[in-house]
Write a protein that holds these residues in place. Structure first.
Motif, PDB file in Angstrom:
ATOM      1  N   LEU A 195     -22.590 -21.618  -7.090  1.00 50.21           N
ATOM      2  CA  LEU A 195     -21.205 -21.434  -7.526  1.00 50.21           C
ATOM      3  C   LEU A 195     -20.584 -22.749  -7.982  1.00 50.21           C
ATOM      4  O   LEU A 195     -19.943 -22.823  -9.031  1.00 50.21           O
ATOM      5  N   ALA A 196     -20.772 -23.791  -7.165  1.00 52.50           N
ATOM      6  CA  ALA A 196     -20.160 -25.076  -7.493  1.00 52.50           C
ATOM      7  C   ALA A 196     -20.765 -25.670  -8.759  1.00 52.50           C
ATOM      8  O   ALA A 196     -20.043 -26.205  -9.610  1.00 52.50           O
ATOM      9  N   SER A 197     -22.096 -25.592  -8.906  1.00 46.36           N
ATOM     10  CA  SER A 197     -22.712 -26.189 -10.092  1.00 46.36           C
ATOM     11  C   SER A 197     -22.370 -25.399 -11.353  1.00 46.36           C
ATOM     12  O   SER A 197     -22.251 -25.976 -12.438  1.00 46.36           O
ATOM     13  N   TYR A 198     -22.171 -24.080 -11.232  1.00 46.39           N
ATOM     14  CA  TYR A 198     -21.740 -23.314 -12.402  1.00 46.39           C
ATOM     15  C   TYR A 198     -20.376 -23.791 -12.885  1.00 46.39           C
ATOM     16  O   TYR A 198     -20.178 -24.055 -14.078  1.00 46.39           O
ATOM     17  N   ASP A 199     -19.433 -23.903 -11.962  1.00 47.63           N
ATOM     18  CA  ASP A 199     -18.108 -24.393 -12.343  1.00 47.63           C
ATOM     19  C   ASP A 199     -18.182 -25.809 -12.899  1.00 47.63           C
ATOM     20  O   ASP A 199     -17.491 -26.149 -13.870  1.00 47.63           O
ATOM     21  N   PHE A 200     -19.022 -26.650 -12.280  1.00 49.53           N
ATOM     22  CA  PHE A 200     -19.150 -28.044 -12.730  1.00 49.53           C
ATOM     23  C   PHE A 200     -19.733 -28.115 -14.134  1.00 49.53           C
ATOM     24  O   PHE A 200     -19.181 -28.784 -15.024  1.00 49.53           O
ATOM     25  N   PHE A 201     -20.862 -27.431 -14.358  1.00 50.85           N
ATOM     26  CA  PHE A 201     -21.507 -27.477 -15.677  1.00 50.85           C
ATOM     27  C   PHE A 201     -20.628 -26.839 -16.751  1.00 50.85           C
ATOM     28  O   PHE A 201     -20.565 -27.323 -17.882  1.00 50.85           O
ATOM     29  N   LYS A 202     -19.946 -25.762 -16.393  1.00 48.71           N
ATOM     30  CA  LYS A 202     -19.053 -25.121 -17.358  1.00 48.71           C
ATOM     31  C   LYS A 202     -17.937 -26.067 -17.767  1.00 48.71           C
ATOM     32  O   LYS A 202     -17.620 -26.200 -18.969  1.00 48.71           O
ATOM     33  N   ALA A 203     -17.328 -26.735 -16.797  1.00 48.96           N
ATOM     34  CA  ALA A 203     -16.240 -27.672 -17.099  1.00 48.96           C
ATOM     35  C   ALA A 203     -16.740 -28.831 -17.945  1.00 48.96           C
ATOM     36  O   ALA A 203     -16.056 -29.273 -18.892  1.00 48.96           O
ATOM     37  N   GLU A 204     -17.946 -29.343 -17.638  1.00 52.10           N
ATOM     38  CA  GLU A 204     -18.491 -30.459 -18.405  1.00 52.10           C
ATOM     39  C   GLU A 204     -18.801 -30.050 -19.841  1.00 52.10           C
ATOM     40  O   GLU A 204     -18.566 -30.821 -20.785  1.00 52.10           O
ATOM     41  N   LEU A 205     -19.335 -28.856 -20.020  1.00 48.17           N
ATOM     42  CA  LEU A 205     -19.639 -28.384 -21.378  1.00 48.17           C
ATOM     43  C   LEU A 205     -18.366 -28.193 -22.197  1.00 48.17           C
ATOM     44  O   LEU A 205     -18.324 -28.503 -23.396  1.00 48.17           O
ATOM     45  N   LEU A 206     -17.323 -27.696 -21.554  1.00 44.90           N
ATOM     46  CA  LEU A 206     -16.073 -27.460 -22.276  1.00 44.90           C
ATOM     47  C   LEU A 206     -15.343 -28.752 -22.638  1.00 44.90           C
ATOM     48  O   LEU A 206     -14.452 -28.744 -23.490  1.00 44.90           O
ATOM     49  N   LYS A 207     -15.729 -29.862 -22.009  1.00 50.16           N
ATOM     50  CA  LYS A 207     -15.136 -31.144 -22.359  1.00 50.16           C
ATOM     51  C   LYS A 207     -15.657 -31.665 -23.693  1.00 50.16           C
ATOM     52  O   LYS A 207     -15.032 -32.525 -24.310  1.00 50.16           O
ATOM     53  N   THR A 208     -16.815 -31.182 -24.116  1.00 45.42           N
ATOM     54  CA  THR A 208     -17.390 -31.624 -25.385  1.00 45.42           C
ATOM     55  C   THR A 208     -16.771 -30.831 -26.535  1.00 45.42           C
ATOM     56  O   THR A 208     -16.089 -29.817 -26.326  1.00 45.42           O
TER      57      THR A 208
END
Length: 309
Positions: A195-208
């Motif tokens: 759960l945490a890594s999904y939110d983390f990776f999603k947020a990082e991808l949306l920063k690009t």
């Protein structure tokens, strides 16, 4: 010209009308995560069945285990124990998604929260869900692993309800807590990593500048989360499965199972079934999060439609 400017400046300034703040977004129904997980687990059930049987019985090779299931029980055998899977998802998974959202509020994990806050919220959710979902976990593992055993050792539960009633009657109420420690530990690891890594990776991808909040981002983030979760959870998952399928005659305590497994197979037994676990968890993780995001979109659309009426 200057007179016109002076007269304009002398005019009273009308304050802008009060702009009402946008209404606070309603929270999503707490059961969405459980429904999304149930849909995903139903589709990937044959892979999960194979993983549990490899972990519990020592079958070598995912393809070999699948063929053994089809040979002994037919293609319908690939869905042995599906009722246990449904029970588990609508208890454990429903609780973990709800508890994760609530835990993020407690630790202050907002939109751009650091990874450690997300992991902390996931760990809190995993501990709660692992405790509440333990009976469903036992039923799922027992129903899936039953037909891999010799006929004389099978439990022959009809479904998850029959299994719960028989287990309590034959083994006592304390049997509902069998494997609770490893299960809670695994649930903490799973939720802190998945759960945490999904939110983390999603947020990082949306920063690009290459991604928007759409299905491509959901698939990419869930793929990364599935790989992280499989690796982190494999040891606890194997130990949990072996404890839950062990009988009292064999020695079912955590220490006995660990000692027996180390003596017979060495330390690498903790990663037995990693490939089918990854093969199962990847599509499951993708299906869970993509389905959950689509269910949220459906809720948003329904609310907008109702508001327009």
């Amino acid at each position: 010209m200057s007179k016109q400017l002076e007269s304009a400046a002398a005019l009273p300034v009308t304050p802008p009308p009060d702009v009402a703040p946008p209404p606070k977004k309603q929270p999503y129904p707490f059961w969405l995560g459980g429904v999304a997980a149930t849909i995903a687990a139903s589709i990937t059930h044959p892979l999960d069945l194979t993983k549990v049987r490899m972990q519990a019985t020592g079958d070598k090779g995912m393809v070999q285990s699948l063929r053994k299931t089809v040979r002994t029980a037919g293609y319908r055998g690939l869905f042995d124990g599906i009722s246990g899977t449904w029970l588990r998802q609508m208890s454990y998974s429903l609780c973990r998604f709800w508890a994760y959202d609530e835990s993020k509020k407690i630790v202050g994990a907002g939109k751009d929260a650091p990874a450690w806050k997300l992991a902390l919220a996931g760990s809190m959710a995993g501990g709660i869900a692992g405790f509440i979902g333990n009976p469903g976990e036992i039923m799922m593992v027992r129903l899936q692993g039953d037909f891999a055993k010799p006929p004389e050792k099978r439990l022959n539960y009809k479904n998850c309800i029959d299994g719960m009633i028989r287990m309590i009657r034959e083994e006592g109420w304390s049997s509902l807590g069998r494997g609770l420690g490893p299960n809670v530990f695994r649930a903490v690891l799973m939720n802190a990593s998945q759960l945490a890594s999904y939110d983390f990776f999603k947020a990082e991808l949306l920063k690009t500048s290459y991604f928007e909040d759409n299905i491509q981002v959901h698939v990419a983030a869930s793929f990364a989360a599935g790989t992280v979760a499989t690796t982190v959870c494999s040891p606890a998952d194997v130990i949990k499965s072996r404890i839950m399928t062990a009988t009292a005659a064999e020695g079912s305590s955590s220490l006995q199972v660990l000692k027996r497994s180390f003596q017979n197979e060495g330390a690498m037994f903790m990663f037995r079934g990693w490939v089918p676990a990854w093969t199962r968890l990847q599509p499951t993780t993708i299906l869970i999060f993509v389905t959950l995001e689509q269910l949220k979109n459906l809720v948003d659309w329904t609310r907008a439609w109702q508001g327009a009426q």
